[in-house]
Design a protein around this motif. Structure first.
Motif, PDB file in Angstrom:
ATOM      1  N   GLN A 148      -7.900  56.533 -43.301  1.00  0.00           N
ATOM      2  CA  GLN A 148      -9.029  57.212 -42.557  1.00  0.00           C
ATOM      3  C   GLN A 148      -9.389  58.400 -42.968  1.00  0.00           C
ATOM      4  OE1 GLN A 148      -8.953  57.221 -38.300  1.00  0.00           O
ATOM      5  NE2 GLN A 148      -8.820  55.058 -38.090  1.00  0.00           N
ATOM      6  N   LEU A 149      -8.487  59.298 -43.471  1.00  0.00           N
ATOM      7  CA  LEU A 149      -8.457  60.513 -43.972  1.00  0.00           C
ATOM      8  C   LEU A 149      -8.956  60.600 -45.584  1.00  0.00           C
ATOM      9  CD1 LEU A 149      -8.033  63.573 -43.918  1.00  0.00           C
ATOM     10  CD2 LEU A 149      -5.690  63.299 -44.572  1.00  0.00           C
ATOM     11  N   ASP A 150      -8.644  59.494 -46.214  1.00  0.00           N
ATOM     12  CA  ASP A 150      -8.952  59.228 -47.542  1.00  0.00           C
ATOM     13  C   ASP A 150     -10.272  58.927 -47.626  1.00  0.00           C
ATOM     14  OD1 ASP A 150      -6.578  59.845 -48.520  1.00  0.00           O
ATOM     15  OD2 ASP A 150      -5.801  57.695 -48.784  1.00  0.00           O
ATOM     16  N   GLU A 151     -10.855  57.906 -46.790  1.00  0.00           N
ATOM     17  CA  GLU A 151     -12.330  57.845 -46.520  1.00  0.00           C
ATOM     18  C   GLU A 151     -13.061  58.832 -46.116  1.00  0.00           C
ATOM     19  OE1 GLU A 151     -12.449  54.439 -43.587  1.00  0.00           O
ATOM     20  OE2 GLU A 151     -11.564  52.865 -44.952  1.00  0.00           O
ATOM     21  N   VAL A 156     -16.666  63.039 -47.811  1.00  0.00           N
ATOM     22  CA  VAL A 156     -16.817  64.265 -47.924  1.00  0.00           C
ATOM     23  C   VAL A 156     -17.216  64.559 -49.193  1.00  0.00           C
ATOM     24  CG1 VAL A 156     -16.003  66.601 -47.742  1.00  0.00           C
ATOM     25  CG2 VAL A 156     -15.609  65.221 -45.614  1.00  0.00           C
ATOM     26  N   ARG A 157     -16.573  64.125 -50.157  1.00  0.00           N
ATOM     27  CA  ARG A 157     -16.824  64.426 -51.863  1.00  0.00           C
ATOM     28  C   ARG A 157     -17.983  63.798 -52.117  1.00  0.00           C
ATOM     29  NH1 ARG A 157     -10.965  63.236 -52.339  1.00  0.00           N
ATOM     30  NH2 ARG A 157     -11.490  61.115 -52.523  1.00  0.00           N
ATOM     31  N   ASN A 158     -18.323  62.597 -51.689  1.00  0.00           N
ATOM     32  CA  ASN A 158     -19.609  62.204 -52.028  1.00  0.00           C
ATOM     33  C   ASN A 158     -20.961  62.656 -51.496  1.00  0.00           C
ATOM     34  OD1 ASN A 158     -18.471  59.895 -53.416  1.00  0.00           O
ATOM     35  ND2 ASN A 158     -18.178  58.656 -51.632  1.00  0.00           N
ATOM     36  N   SER A 159     -20.552  63.294 -50.152  1.00  0.00           N
ATOM     37  CA  SER A 159     -21.551  64.367 -49.432  1.00  0.00           C
ATOM     38  C   SER A 159     -21.895  65.373 -50.405  1.00  0.00           C
ATOM     39  CB  SER A 159     -21.145  64.582 -48.001  1.00  0.00           C
ATOM     40  OG  SER A 159     -22.151  65.459 -47.388  1.00  0.00           O
ATOM     41  N   HIS A 160     -20.578  66.146 -50.781  1.00  0.00           N
ATOM     42  CA  HIS A 160     -20.937  67.407 -51.735  1.00  0.00           C
ATOM     43  C   HIS A 160     -21.547  67.122 -52.989  1.00  0.00           C
ATOM     44  CE1 HIS A 160     -18.722  70.473 -49.447  1.00  0.00           C
ATOM     45  NE2 HIS A 160     -17.731  69.525 -49.208  1.00  0.00           N
ATOM     46  N   LYS A 161     -21.467  65.775 -53.517  1.00  0.00           N
ATOM     47  CA  LYS A 161     -22.039  65.601 -54.619  1.00  0.00           C
ATOM     48  C   LYS A 161     -23.466  65.455 -54.334  1.00  0.00           C
ATOM     49  CE  LYS A 161     -18.147  63.130 -57.052  1.00  0.00           C
ATOM     50  NZ  LYS A 161     -17.618  61.866 -57.434  1.00  0.00           N
ATOM     51  N   ILE A 162     -23.784  64.655 -53.593  1.00  0.00           N
ATOM     52  CA  ILE A 162     -25.301  64.489 -53.111  1.00  0.00           C
ATOM     53  C   ILE A 162     -25.878  65.824 -52.588  1.00  0.00           C
ATOM     54  CG2 ILE A 162     -26.988  63.678 -51.223  1.00  0.00           C
ATOM     55  CD1 ILE A 162     -24.837  61.098 -51.207  1.00  0.00           C
TER      56      ILE A 162
END
Length: 202
Positions: A148-151, A156-162
């Motif tokens: 779950q943390l990895d997900e 979060v990483r994807n959100s930062h990219k967006i």
């Protein structure tokens, strides 16, 4: 005269016959007396022999009596010694019984300790199994939380990219270092959705 001679001859014959009878009786009595004397002599000899035998028997009886007394005395001493041995054996038996009772007590204690150890081992095994089960559950939970943390980190990483792609700061050339004044001035030129995002991040 003739009659007198007749009677005299008759008396003589009678006396002679009586004399012969008495002589025969005396001879018979003499023979009987001799037999009695011989019997008496034999009896006396037998009595002497019996007296000698009685003396020997008395001496033998005295020896046997002395031997019996010695045997009785030895038997008494033997009984005393046997009683001593019996007392010693009784004491040894009591000691052995006491030692046996102690050994039985120790054995019982060892059995109880062994039973306790087995129970403790069984409890430890159950506890270990429970710990293994809990550890397995915790590992699964950790793995699940890690996943779950990895997900979440991936989101979060994807959100930062967006956010870096879609965030209007660069497009609007807004410098966050200019403070609230710059943000307010530029917010007037933003769409309402951008203003909402701006207020959320402020």
């Amino acid at each position: 005269m003739y009659l007198f001679l007749f009677y005299a001859r008759s008396d003589t014959e009678r006396l002679q016959s009586l004399t012969e009878k008495q002589a025969q009786q005396i001879a018979e009595n003499t023979l009987y007396i001799k037999e009695l004397e011989d019997r008496e002599r034999v009896l006396a000899q037998n009595i002497e022999e019996l007296l000698v035998e009685i003396k020997e028997i008395n001496a033998e009886v005295a020896r046997w009596r002395e031997a019996c007394e010695l045997e009785v005395e030895a038997g008494k001493n033997e009984i005393i010694e046997r009683n001593k041995v019996v007392d010693i054996l009784k004491q040894e038996l009591e000691k052995t019984r006491a030692a046996l009772d102690i050994s039985n007590g120790k054995l019982k204690l060892k059995e109880e300790l062994a039973a306790t150890a087995m129970a403790a081992q069984a409890a430890a095994e159950r506890s270990l199994q429970l710990s293994d089960s809990r550890a397995s559950g915790l590992r699964e939970r950790i793995e699940e939380l890690t996943r779950q943390l990895d997900e979440a980190e991936s989101r979060v990483r994807n959100s930062h990219k967006i956010r870096h792609v879609c965030w209007p700061w660069r497009a609007l050339k807004v410098n966050p270092a200019n403070g609230a004044t710059g943000r307010v001035q530029n917010a007037r030129r933003m769409l309402p959705e951008m203003q909402a995002l701006l207020h959320y991040n402020v």
